[in-house]
Scaffold this motif. Structure first.
Motif, mmCIF file in Angstrom:
data_model
loop_
_atom_site.group_PDB
_atom_site.id
_atom_site.type_symbol
_atom_site.label_atom_id
_atom_site.label_comp_id
_atom_site.label_asym_id
_atom_site.label_seq_id
_atom_site.Cartn_x
_atom_site.Cartn_y
_atom_site.Cartn_z
ATOM 1 N N LYS A 63 -11.903 19.067 10.674
ATOM 2 C CA LYS A 63 -11.532 17.661 10.814
ATOM 3 C C LYS A 63 -10.081 17.524 11.269
ATOM 4 O O LYS A 63 -9.746 16.653 12.074
ATOM 5 C CB LYS A 63 -11.716 16.933 9.482
ATOM 6 C CG LYS A 63 -13.153 16.658 9.103
ATOM 7 C CD LYS A 63 -13.211 15.891 7.788
ATOM 8 C CE LYS A 63 -14.638 15.601 7.367
ATOM 9 N NZ LYS A 63 -14.688 14.874 6.082
ATOM 10 N N LYS A 66 -9.725 17.771 14.931
ATOM 11 C CA LYS A 66 -10.189 16.539 15.589
ATOM 12 C C LYS A 66 -9.171 15.417 15.421
ATOM 13 O O LYS A 66 -8.927 14.635 16.350
ATOM 14 C CB LYS A 66 -11.540 16.116 15.017
ATOM 15 C CG LYS A 66 -12.680 17.085 15.307
ATOM 16 C CD LYS A 66 -13.981 16.596 14.684
ATOM 17 C CE LYS A 66 -15.126 17.556 14.989
ATOM 18 N NZ LYS A 66 -16.397 17.125 14.349
ATOM 19 N N TRP A 67 -8.587 15.329 14.221
ATOM 20 C CA TRP A 67 -7.629 14.262 13.939
ATOM 21 C C TRP A 67 -6.400 14.341 14.845
ATOM 22 O O TRP A 67 -5.772 13.319 15.133
ATOM 23 C CB TRP A 67 -7.205 14.302 12.480
ATOM 24 C CG TRP A 67 -8.253 13.822 11.523
ATOM 25 C CD1 TRP A 67 -9.287 12.966 11.804
ATOM 26 C CD2 TRP A 67 -8.383 14.158 10.140
ATOM 27 N NE1 TRP A 67 -10.048 12.755 10.684
ATOM 28 C CE2 TRP A 67 -9.515 13.471 9.650
ATOM 29 C CE3 TRP A 67 -7.659 14.974 9.272
ATOM 30 C CZ2 TRP A 67 -9.928 13.571 8.315
ATOM 31 C CZ3 TRP A 67 -8.065 15.069 7.956
ATOM 32 C CH2 TRP A 67 -9.189 14.381 7.494
ATOM 33 N N MET A 70 -6.869 11.992 17.638
ATOM 34 C CA MET A 70 -7.205 10.600 17.365
ATOM 35 C C MET A 70 -5.988 9.700 17.564
ATOM 36 O O MET A 70 -4.865 10.090 17.259
ATOM 37 C CB MET A 70 -7.704 10.437 15.920
ATOM 38 C CG MET A 70 -9.136 10.848 15.690
ATOM 39 S SD MET A 70 -9.599 10.654 13.929
ATOM 40 C CE MET A 70 -9.301 8.898 13.661
ATOM 41 N N ALA A 73 -4.801 8.710 13.635
ATOM 42 C CA ALA A 73 -5.143 9.892 12.841
ATOM 43 C C ALA A 73 -4.685 9.757 11.394
ATOM 44 O O ALA A 73 -3.565 9.311 11.125
ATOM 45 C CB ALA A 73 -4.496 11.125 13.463
ATOM 46 N N THR A 297 -12.501 6.356 7.258
ATOM 47 C CA THR A 297 -12.246 6.829 8.619
ATOM 48 C C THR A 297 -10.774 7.134 8.832
ATOM 49 O O THR A 297 -10.415 8.160 9.437
ATOM 50 C CB THR A 297 -12.710 5.783 9.638
ATOM 51 O OG1 THR A 297 -14.114 5.596 9.496
ATOM 52 C CG2 THR A 297 -12.395 6.237 11.062
ATOM 53 N N THR A 331 -1.387 2.310 13.006
ATOM 54 C CA THR A 331 -2.601 2.723 12.311
ATOM 55 C C THR A 331 -2.863 1.834 11.098
ATOM 56 O O THR A 331 -4.004 1.411 10.854
ATOM 57 C CB THR A 331 -2.488 4.194 11.861
ATOM 58 O OG1 THR A 331 -2.355 5.024 13.018
ATOM 59 C CG2 THR A 331 -3.718 4.634 11.071
#
Length: 416
Positions: A63, A66-67, A70, A73, A297, A331
């Motif tokens: 993860k 992947k973050w 983002m 993130a 998320t 964010t």
């Protein structure tokens, strides 16, 4: 005994209060001008007895990769040549197994449940107010994959007897009616009904006043420069304002604890992980949360604190830096406005703080190889949650009593 508590954050203040109740002569030392002015100042407002999990978990390494790509993130890594950072990251990765997760989660739940009992008792005996509410935490899932992955947490909660409810979309809306405006963005949730909310800063200041009434002395604007250790035992705490003789000291300096301890041969695996928060007014109550929602998320907590909303979260590994990144604010803005549109984000106050994280998620509470030197630190994102229980445990240990819960695996000795 003469006991000095190093640090006046939420951990230091609760520790001082319990030590004073136990009959000790207590002094609290802090570099700030008052209590709870660093990590405890504007945290997410959660008192998460059930939503209590280590960051190190199965699947986190994948993860994390992947973050990195983002836009919003939950984890941000700003690597640098820092031996402490690299060592901490390696240890954290070694805890990302199912076996280690189960052990660490169980430890954390044991301490947090004890803190739930301790907080209720403290609230009854003091009557302090801090925008508190007892309406639970809703871990909100936007995807079926997140809902399926919650099974490991459900298993741990069930094993430790912590109440929970797995909810579908309609169940989430019953728990948090304002989510009806964004029902298509959610698939379900995990409700831990015993969780609470509150303003940590207000709580710490109110409890500090109660501690002073019990005789605790607070020395603010007093930076700590070292410890006087002689023949394997603590003799005094050294500050810029002079020497403080002591029979015992409790280190509750959060992320700065390892820096004080390292010269004395104590390798404490605590590293700062920065979090961010926004505090904004409630504009329309029907479009605001009633308690805490954890947006799975983005790992963002959205908490109702009276007539305010506190939006907090993220984990930035960047060392001892406290700058306010514009990207991190975006964010927080995105998470709260995506779930609760209609608020006035322009009036939000932006803040950041350094959370003292251990690689296994569990705080370090107990004695050291130096007689009279104790640790109560490394609570990470759960200092507010675990503070009252941790304070009772360390007060018992300093007083030579056996704690009411098993605390052997909370000590620094677990790291070998």
């Amino acid at each position: 005994m003469r006991v000095i508590v190093l640090g006046a954050g939420i951990i230091g203040v609760t520790t001082a209060y319990q030590l004073a109740k136990a009959g000790h002569e207590v002094t609290v030392v802090d570099r700030q001008t008052g209590p709870a002015l660093e990590t405890s100042f504007a945290n997410a407002g959660e008192v998460s007895f059930g939503y209590c999990s280590p960051w190190a978990a199965p699947g986190i390494p994948l993860k994390a990769v992947k973050w990195l790509f983002m836009q919003h993130a939950p984890l941000i890594l700003r690597p640098k040549f820092d031996a402490a950072m690299l060592s901490w990251l390696f240890r954290m990765l070694s805890n990302c197994t199912a076996e280690r997760y189960a052990i660490n989660k169980s430890r954390m739940l044991r301490l947090s449940d004890y803190s739930r009992i301790s907080l209720a008792a403290l609230r009854e005996e003091t009557g302090i107010a801090y925008d508190e509410a007892m309406k639970g935490t809703l871990q909100l899932f936007r995807t079926e994959a997140q809902l399926d992955a919650s099974a490991k947490d459900v298993k741990a909660l069930a094993a430790d007897g912590i109440p929970y409810e797995v909810l579908d979309r309609d169940g989430c809306i019953r728990a948090e009616p304002a989510l009806a405006h964004v029902r298509d963005k959610i698939v379900g949730g995990l409700l831990t009904p015993q969780d609470e909310t509150g303003d940590c800063f207000k709580f710490a200041n109110a409890l500090a006043a109660k501690a002073e009434a019990l005789g605790v002395r607070f020395l603010y604007e007093t930076p700590i420069t070292g410890l006087d250790i002689e023949a394997g035992g603590l003799r005094a705490v050294i500050t810029k304002n002079g020497r403080l003789e002591a029979d015992a000291a409790v280190v509750a300096l959060g992320s700065y604890s390892p820096l004080l301890l390292k010269p004395h041969g104590i390798q404490l695996p605590v590293y700062p992980v920065k979090g961010y928060s926004l505090t904004m007014p409630v504009v329309e109550p029907t479009r605001a949360p009633v308690s805490t929602i954890m947006d799975e998320t983005f790992k963002i907590a959205i908490t109702r604190l009276g007539d305010r909303i506190r939006v907090g979260g993220m984990a930035e590994i960047s060392g001892y830096t406290n700058d306010l990144s514009i990207k991190r604010r975006s964010t927080l803005n995105h998470s709260v406005m995506d779930l609760f549109p209609g608020g006035d984000i322009s009036k939000a106050i932006y803040w950041s703080g350094l959370r003292p994280m251990t690689p296994d998620g569990t705080p370090v509470i107990g004695g050291t190889h130096i007689k009279g030197l104790f640790l109560n630190t490394g609570h990470g994102t759960l200092g507010w949650t675990m503070s009252t229980g941790s304070a009772r445990v360390i007060s018992d240990l300093v007083s030579g009593r056996t704690p009411e819960i098993d605390a052997k695996d909370l000590a620094i000795s677990r790291y070998g």
